[in-house]
Design an enzyme around this catalytic site. Sequence first.
Site, PDB file in Angstrom:
ATOM      1  N   ARG A 337     -46.199  54.408  14.177  1.00 24.93           N
ATOM      2  CA  ARG A 337     -45.291  55.001  15.166  1.00 24.93           C
ATOM      3  C   ARG A 337     -44.239  53.985  15.610  1.00 24.93           C
ATOM      4  O   ARG A 337     -43.098  54.364  15.894  1.00 24.93           O
ATOM      5  CB  ARG A 337     -46.048  55.562  16.368  1.00 24.93           C
ATOM      6  CG  ARG A 337     -45.165  56.429  17.261  1.00 24.93           C
ATOM      7  CD  ARG A 337     -45.940  57.116  18.355  1.00 24.93           C
ATOM      8  NE  ARG A 337     -46.536  58.368  17.973  1.00 24.93           N
ATOM      9  CZ  ARG A 337     -45.974  59.570  18.165  1.00 24.93           C
ATOM     10  NH1 ARG A 337     -44.762  59.659  18.682  1.00 24.93           N
ATOM     11  NH2 ARG A 337     -46.605  60.657  17.826  1.00 24.93           N
ATOM     12  N   GLU A 740     -45.140  60.920  27.641  1.00 21.85           N
ATOM     13  CA  GLU A 740     -44.770  59.606  27.107  1.00 21.85           C
ATOM     14  C   GLU A 740     -43.274  59.308  27.090  1.00 21.85           C
ATOM     15  O   GLU A 740     -42.872  58.172  27.353  1.00 21.85           O
ATOM     16  CB  GLU A 740     -45.335  59.453  25.691  1.00 21.85           C
ATOM     17  CG  GLU A 740     -46.845  59.337  25.663  1.00 21.85           C
ATOM     18  CD  GLU A 740     -47.393  59.355  24.240  1.00 21.85           C
ATOM     19  OE1 GLU A 740     -48.015  58.368  23.837  1.00 21.85           O
ATOM     20  OE2 GLU A 740     -47.184  60.364  23.540  1.00 21.85           O
TER      21      GLU A 740
END
Length: 794
Positions: A337, A740
């Site tokens: 990621r 997030e």
Amino acid sequence: MRSLINVKKANSNSNESLHSESNNVGLGGVGRSKKHESADKQVSGEAIYIDDRPSSRGELHAAVGQSEHAHATIVSMDLSEVKAAEGVIAVITVDDVPGHTDIGPVFPGDPVLALGKVEYVGQPLFAVAATSYDLARKAVKLAKVEYQVLDAVLTVKEALTKKNYVRPPFTMKRGDSDKAIANAEHQLSGSILVGGQEHMYLEGQVSTAEPTEDGGMNIYSSSQHPSEVQKLVAEVLAIPLNKVLVDMRRMGGGFGGKETQAAPWACIAALLANITKRPVKFKLSRMDDMIMTGKRHPFENNYTVGFDNNGQIKGINIEVNGNCGYSPDLSDAIVDRAMFHSDNAYFLDQASVTGNRCKLNTVSHTAYRGFGGPQGMMTIEMVMDDIARHLGKDPLAIRKINLYGKDDRNVTHYHQDVEHNNLAEIIDTLEETSDYQARRKAVTEFNFNNKVLKKGIALTPVKFGISFTVQHLNQAGALIHIYTDGTIHLNHGGTEMGQGLNTKVAQIVAHEFQVDVDTVAISSTRTDKVPNTSPTAASSGTDLNGKAAEAAAKTIKQRLIDFACEKYAINAKQVKFDNNHIIAGEQRFSFAEFIQLAYMERVSLSSTGFYKTPKIHFDRATATGRPFFYFATGAAVSEVIIDTLTGEYKTLRTDILQDVGHSINPAIDIGQIEGAFVQGMGWLTTEELVWNEQGRLLSNNPATYKIPAINDAPADFRVALVPDAPNREHTIYNSKAVGEPPFMLGISVWSALKDAIASIADYKQSPILDTPATPERVLWAVQAIKAKEVSKDR
């Protein structure tokens, strides 16, 4: 370009006005602010957490003996005094584990208790069950352990030199970046150390294991992933999964720290409960929690970039080096990621991004809000600032010229189209609503007239991919019962850790039936109600579980419609759910009355629901695909002031504009944005992890680890949601994830600090400012800039 300018006066106190009344909000409350379902209980202290559960009869308490070395072979371990200690009922080592000894969540490498060797300071060696918490903790200190100390790898540089990895390196590549860099008008290189972060949840790690009469185990665990706890407990005990039940009502915070790393303590409690045949609670003290659990991965990243006279990137090479600790845990996906988000909001045409998963002899690092994305974004944001200083331009201008656009500038380096891209609109709107240009001018004038105090300002965007990058995790289930009094019971696979997930999912169910939210009760997340659940992580809690709950509600709703059509000889269009009532043709019933009628006619009033995220795929062999269902976007402007004599600083003002689609609950979304920003700011400024040369964590308690306090928050804090912006993908009521994405908006504070420091050299030098940018590091950066200016004058 579509204007978003009507958010100009919006702030945290006026966001309700941002949501169009045409948003089709119903009685259930979707699209309206509603307080957290546990708010009153949490404020009054009545909310029950794992440690608040009444002690069971005969309950014991667990503790573990910990390694004193970062890397060593265990030569001998004398536990005789431990076994003889007051209150001790049982002592176990890895030899007493009847089933699996490795509890690695994805890849092996995490022994439940040490297997002949230790790989970090604090690694559990053995476990004790005693009659009290204090007696258990005293007993483990009586062990006599002899070690043969081995060389420890304690820096990323050493791990890279030795090719010491927990998983193999991986590269995402498009075009010929080396050639593009070489042919560009300008080239720059740089590196940055990005610090880790302690989760610092208010409720620490805690689990209770209770043996059942059939040889099974009931587990009460503060976990974001009850199904994983169920699986690992079953494996260490060598029993089938259907004999293990995991119950989780609420957590006092998680932030990723309880995704995989809640399981070890549940497994140890279960092993001790299995041997003693008594309930066992395992609660870590705050210091033990900080020593024995993983953090946000520290990274050491570097880049080489080629760009033209306008500042547009032509080619770039990025290397992200994650400090993974001693085991894989979730590091493979986390570094992936970081690689996926190494572009952040910018089009990288000719690009190569390499990720190294470095193995060090520290605790195994784990998931944390953003899951590697923030660490990846830091490099490209540093690039934007460095290009700006090299060309003598405003960093915002460089950011804007490199933004993802349309046509041939909307494809990521992993070949996913950036669809429905509103980055430019968000930045243009925020630039105007925050008065960025006027404030930029005022900041420059202030700095010209002040030698000691300097101000900085920065506007940084965020583009964050929403979905688990591991495809099979993108699924969820839910269970709904409607009782004969018209009240609704809801259970889903997500976990409530304070983020308001249960409140939002209850609103969704209430909306479907057009009843009051207060008629919907949500019970604990339990593995015997909704099985095989994914962790509550990746900002997907509402996306996945909300859709699953909607599916269950629609199933029951259709049964009620079919029943009404048959009983009253009407068609489906004549059946309406409205204001706690059901209208069937000419007849109107209260919801409870109609449910009673349906029950008497033997209509099923219970259903499961299931959802899986569509469209996503990724081919790791070619590093191409669509790992994300959609992107969440936003931007922040932060203004800071620093003291160049001490390095002290203050965040004066922050303006945020975040796209959450059609918000299900604006108040909760704004709270998530504010909290995420402050947590992100803390990661980049005050929260410093420190290990000594022996691999021992020194920042191991709240006195030595500084999280943001109220005085650290921006004195002027303005948050707005993008209005009338439904998610163009078919998410639950066209909302967007909010957990997030705003975390990365804290980067604006770091960039503003750099801007203030750069003013010392008339913005012609780009300061090196590793994170966390503590006052010491700010002072060092100031001194370095001044030293360069002095050397130039000579």
